[in-house]
Design an enzyme around this catalytic site. Structure first.
Site: not given
Ligand code: DSN
Length: 423
Positions: A46, A48, A192, A218, A221, A227
Site C-alpha cells: 500500500y 497512498e 489524450d 494509456t 497501446k 495496462r
Molecule cells: N478501448 C480503447 C480502444 O480500443 O481504443 C479505448 O478506451
C-alpha cells in the site's frame, strides 16, 4: 497448491494470442520484463500518496520505483511533470476533469461516433453526465477533422476545455490550430494521446506537449507497457505564434492533478503496475523501440495502400499512424459481420462506427485495424500483402466454411512460428 483452472485458462489465452493475427488497434504484446514486474511482489504494498509523502510506512523502495517511472516518463516525452498512478486512461482523464473543471462546465471533444472516446463527453460516461459536452467531428468528404467546424463550435459554446485525441482516427492532429482557438476563448487544451503515444515519443508524429496544457495517455497501446494511464505536462510550452513561454502554473496545476488522482478518484496506487510502467518507459527509450515504431507506421501505411488497391474504403483515404478505419458499406458488410468472419479465421479486430454511420454501435459499418501488436510479433512489409489477402478472403467468403478454414490455416501458418516477445 496451483490453481489449475485459472492457469490452464491463462495458457489457453496465451495459445490464442500466439496463433492469431491480433489487429485490434489498442492492443499490443508487453515484453516479458514488463509482465514480470507487473506480476511481482510489488502488488503487496500500500502506498497512498506520492514518493516521499505517503500515508503508509515501508514505502522507501516503492518510492524509488515510482520516482524512476516519473523520471523516465518525463525524459521519454520531454515532460516536466508527471503522475504515473492512474489505473487507466479513463482514470487519467477523470482526474484532469476533476482538477480543472467544475460540474456543469462546458467541454468540447471529438465525437465518439466519428472516432472519439467515451471519456471525451459521451452522454453514457461521467464526462457527459457531469459536464456539458459539445462535439466536433470529421468532414464528410475528406474524413479528416473539420477544424473550421471545431473553431466555430468553440467560439459559440465557449468550453472551459477542448479535448483532442481519438480511439479511431488515423491522421495526425493540428495542435497549433486547436491551441489558437483555445487561447482566443480562454480554454485549456487536453490531448489524450492514448493511441499514438509511442509514435509521439519517437517523434514520428506532431508533438502535443509543445502546445497542449495537459497530456494523458494509456501505457499499454503503442507504448507497449502494462495496462494503465499517466498524466503529463511540459513546463515550457509554445503559444500558437511559436513563442515559448514558461507555464508558470505548472507547480500549482501539478498539485491539483496529483490531488485529483489521489484522494480525488483513486485509493492506493498499483505499485506493481507502476514498476512495469518504469520498465516499459525504459524500453521505449531504446533504439530498438524507435525501430519498432517506424515499422508499425510503415506496416500501417502499406496495409492501408493494399486495402485501397483491393477496393476497400479507408476513412480519410489512408493513415499517418498505426491504425485505419475501414468503411465496409461498399463491400456490403457490417462491422459485426466482419468481426465474426475474421474471428473464424483467427484474426481479431473490433467492429467500429464509421463517421455518419447508419448502423447502431452494436452492428456498425466498419472495422478498426491497427499494426502495433503484429509488428511486435515481427511482422514486416513482406508479410502485409498476404495478411490483407487472408482478410479479404475471409470477408468475401460469405461464411463458406472451406474458405474460412483455409484462411485460418494461413493465419496460423504465418503467426505460430513468430515468438510472442520478439523485439
Ligand atoms: N478501448 C480503447 C480502444 O480500443 O481504443 C479505448 O478506451
Amino acid at each position: 497448491m496451483r490453481d489449475e483452472l485459472v492457469f490452464s485458462l491463462i495458457n489457453e489465452e496465451k495459445e490464442r494470442q500466439t496463433k492469431g493475427l491480433e489487429l485490434i488497434a489498442s492492443e499490443n504484446y508487453a515484453s516479458q520484463e514488463v509482465i514480470s514486474a507487473m506480476g511481482s511482489i510489488l502488488t503487496n504494498k500500500y502506498a497512498e500518496g506520492l514518493p516521499g509523502k505517503r500515508y503508509y510506512g515501508g514505502c522507501e523502495v516503492v518510492d524509488k520505483i515510482e520516482q524512476l517511472a516519473i523520471d523516465r516518463l518525463c525524459k521519454l516525452f520531454g515532460a516536466s511533470w508527471a503522475n504515473v498512478q492512474p489505473h487507466s486512461g479513463a482514470q487519467a482523464n477523470a482526474a484532469v476533469f476533476l482538477a480543472c473543471l467544475k460540474p456543469g462546465d462546458k467541454i468540447l471533444g471529438f465525437d465518439l461516433s466519428h472516432g472519439g472516446h467515451l471519456t471525451h463527453g459521451s452522454p453514457v460516461n461521467f464526462s457527459g453526465k457531469l459536464y456539458q459536452p459539445s462535439f466536433y467531428g470529421v468532414d464528410k468528404e475528406t474524413g479528416q477533422i473539420d477544424y473550421d467546424a471545431l473553431e466555430k463550435t468553440a467560439r459559440k459554446e465557449n468550453p472551459k476545455m477542448i479535448i483532442c485525441g481519438a480511439s479511431a482516427y488515423s491522421r495526425d492532429w493540428d495542435y497549433v490550430r486547436i491551441r489558437k482557438v483555445a487561447d482566443e476563448i480562454g480554454a485549456l487544451v487536453l490531448a489524450d494521446i492514448s493511441h499514438p503515444s509511442g509514435l509521439i515519443a519517437t517523434q514520428l508524429l506532431n508533438d502535443p506537449l509543445d502546445y497542449c496544457h495537459i497530456i494523458t495517455t494509456t501505457t499499454h497501446k503503442t507504448l507497449r507497457g502494462p495496462r494503465g494511464g499517466v498524466i503529463m505536462m511540459r513546463e515550457n510550452i509554445k503559444n500558437p505564434y511559436g513563442l515559448t513561454w514558461k507555464n508558470g502554473n505548472l507547480k500549482s496545476m501539478g498539485a491539483l492533478l496529483d490531488a485529483a488522482v489521489f484522494p480525488g478518484i483513486q485509493g492506493g496506487p498499483l505499485e506493481h503496475v507502476i514498476g512495469a510502467k518504469a520498465v516499459a518507459f525504459g524500453e521505449a527509450m531504446t533504439p530498438e523501440y524507435a525501430t519498432y515504431m517506424k515499422q508499425v507506421k510503415t506496416n500501417a501505411k502499406l496495409m492501408s495502400d493494399v486495402f485501397l488497391e483491393k477496393g476497400y474504403h479507408i476513412v480519410s483515404g489512408g493513415t499517418d499512424n498505426h491504425c485505419m478505419l475501414i468503411d465496409l458499406r461498399s463491400k456490403g458488410l457490417t462491422g459485426k459481420d466482419a468481426e465474426e468472419l475474421l474471428g473464424l479465421a483467427d484474426i481479431t479486430v473490433n467492429k467500429n462506427m464509421v463517421p455518419f454511420d447508419s448502423e447502431s454501435p452494436f452492428v456498425t459499418s466498419g472495422v478498426r485495424i491497427g499494426t502495433a501488436a503484429i509488428t511486435t510479433r515481427g511482422i514486416k512489409e513482406s508479410h502485409i500483402p498476404s495478411i490483407v489477402e487472408i482478410i479479404d478472403q475471409a470477408l468475401m467468403s460469405k461464411g463458406n466454411k472451406e474458405i474460412l478454414d483455409k484462411a485460418r490455416f494461413n493465419t496460423r501458418s504465418m503467426m505460430s512460428p513468430l515468438p510472442l516477445f520478439e523485439w
